[in-house]
Each structure stands twice: as C-alpha cells, then as structure tokens.
Design an enzyme around this catalytic site. Structure first.
Site, PDB file in Angstrom:
ATOM      1  N   HIS A  66       0.823  -1.202   0.000  1.00 19.70           N
ATOM      2  CA  HIS A  66       0.000   0.000   0.000  1.00 19.70           C
ATOM      3  C   HIS A  66       0.861   1.258   0.000  1.00 19.70           C
ATOM      4  O   HIS A  66       1.885   1.328   0.683  1.00 19.70           O
ATOM      5  CB  HIS A  66      -0.863   0.058   1.260  1.00 19.70           C
ATOM      6  CG  HIS A  66      -2.072  -0.807   1.232  1.00 19.70           C
ATOM      7  ND1 HIS A  66      -2.014  -2.174   1.331  1.00 19.70           N
ATOM      8  CD2 HIS A  66      -3.394  -0.492   1.126  1.00 19.70           C
ATOM      9  CE1 HIS A  66      -3.252  -2.666   1.302  1.00 19.70           C
ATOM     10  NE2 HIS A  66      -4.105  -1.676   1.170  1.00 19.70           N
ATOM     11  N   ASN A  97       8.278  -4.472   3.426  1.00 14.31           N
ATOM     12  CA  ASN A  97       6.889  -4.086   3.626  1.00 14.31           C
ATOM     13  C   ASN A  97       6.397  -4.434   5.024  1.00 14.31           C
ATOM     14  O   ASN A  97       5.636  -3.676   5.633  1.00 14.31           O
ATOM     15  CB  ASN A  97       6.014  -4.775   2.574  1.00 14.31           C
ATOM     16  CG  ASN A  97       4.564  -4.343   2.632  1.00 14.31           C
ATOM     17  OD1 ASN A  97       4.257  -3.181   2.825  1.00 14.31           O
ATOM     18  ND2 ASN A  97       3.664  -5.300   2.464  1.00 14.31           N
TER      19      ASN A  97
END
Length: 224
Positions: A66, A97
C-alpha cells in the site's frame, strides 16, 4: 490524477502503479479507526488505460504494498475499501513491507497524533538509467526504492523525507534513511507541495531535523 475521499494519486501506465499518492492524516482519523482491514484487492475502474490486477503479484515474491496504508484509512468503510484498489499498490520486498516500511507507517501515525495533522506523499523510486524487472501479465515494474515525504503545517511548518531501498532492511534505524524533500524531488522528478509559497518551500525542503519530528524509538530498534 484520481481523487478519492481518503487520498489522491497520480498513476503511471509505464510502471503500472502510482508515482505518487498523497493524503492528509489527522489525529482524529487515527483515533477514530472504526473499520477493520478488508483485503478486497481489486483493479481500479477509474484508471482508463487499465490498472494492475491482484494476480500480477501472484507468486512474484513481492507484496502488494500500500502507498496510502489501510491502517491510515480505517476511519470509514469507503476509505478502507478504496485503499485496496491496485492503483494504490507498488511491488515491495516482503520483509521491507512487513518490517521497516511498516514501522515508518506506524511512526507517521504517531506524528499525526502529536502534530494534529500531517500531509503524506508516498511512491516508488525508479532509476531511469536501468531496465526494471516486471511482474505479472500487466508488466508491473519493480521499483528500486520507496519514498515517503511528510509536511506538518504546525509551528511554522516543517518537512522531512525518507527513501528506503526496495530490499530487506534489518538492524538499521529509520534515521539512516531520512533526507531532505529536495533530495526526494531529485530522485523522483516530482515537485512536492508546489502550492506553498516558493520561499516557504525552499526553507522547508532544503533541510530537515530529526529532533523536530515525533518519530520515536519503539523499542524494536527500527525507530528514529
């Protein structure tokens, strides 16, 4: 450009991902998280040329990372759902991430709580002089690095940038990746916060102070 309730983005057909996603994160939004993560990853119908698809990342070894984090969009069902459009994703190293990048996102929420609000811009960094690995049927390019730029308008205003390589990052402080906004602009070719008066931009974008930001150690060794 695509404007949504929780964020706006600029999409690149060349890279099949956004080159920037920006939003204002307020203390109230952080406190009023009422919606759980939905994980409804899907193509974005508002990208006229066609966005990346969830399947592009399948078995690629990269996370659907994201840019506007789901954890920042939990203040309404609409914003949470819209955070899972593939136009809000970039291929990220899995350990990055789920490690240092996630920690930086958490620190940004701390900033919003303590500053009252913070403007956030996030995106990929591509070395224009090299050919990039691509994944999936839609040929999604894997970035060399990931950037995040913060602007707090409070107390006269201040900015800071972060650039993290898109690879496993262990046993390093986020302070190691801090930089000026000018440096991020040079890497990306983007002009951040251009609506501000030029002199204010020059002052805030040319320097940064780690001490001026509430980006605190969290006990894991990954904070500032």
């Amino acid at each position: 450009m695509v404007n949504r309730r929780g964020y706006a983005l600029g999409y690149s057909e060349k890279y099949e991902q956004p080159v920037w996603v920006c939003y204002l994160l307020t203390a109230d939004e952080v406190r009023n998280k009422t919606v759980s993560r939905t994980d409804d990853f899907r193509a974005d119908p508002r990208i006229i040329t066609g966005s990346a698809e969830p399947e592009d990342y399948s078995k690629s070894g990269y996370d659907r990372g994201h840019l506007a984090p789901a954890a920042d969009m939990g203040w309404s069902r609409k914003t949470m759902s819209e955070s899972f459009y593939m136009s809000n994703m970039m291929p990220q190293n899995q350990e990055l991430n789920r490690g240092a990048w996630q920690n930086l996102e958490s620190r940004v929420r701390e900033c919003a709580l303590k500053e009252g609000s913070v403007y956030v811009v996030t995106g990929p960094v591509f070395d224009s002089g090299k050919k990039h690995r691509v994944i999936g049927r839609n040929q999604v390019a894997v970035p060399d690095a990931c950037y995040k730029v913060l602007y707090s308008p409070n107390g006269g205003g201040k900015m800071i940038g972060f650039v993290l390589p898109n690879k496993t990052v262990k046993n390093r402080s986020l302070a190691d990746f801090a930089c000026t906004v000018d440096e991020v602009e040079e890497l990306t070719g983007l002009d951040f916060f251009s609506v501000l008066p030029e002199k204010e931009q020059e002052r805030m974008e040319s320097s940064f102070s780690l001490e001026a930001w509430p980006l605190e150690e969290d006990g894991s060794g990954n904070g500032i």
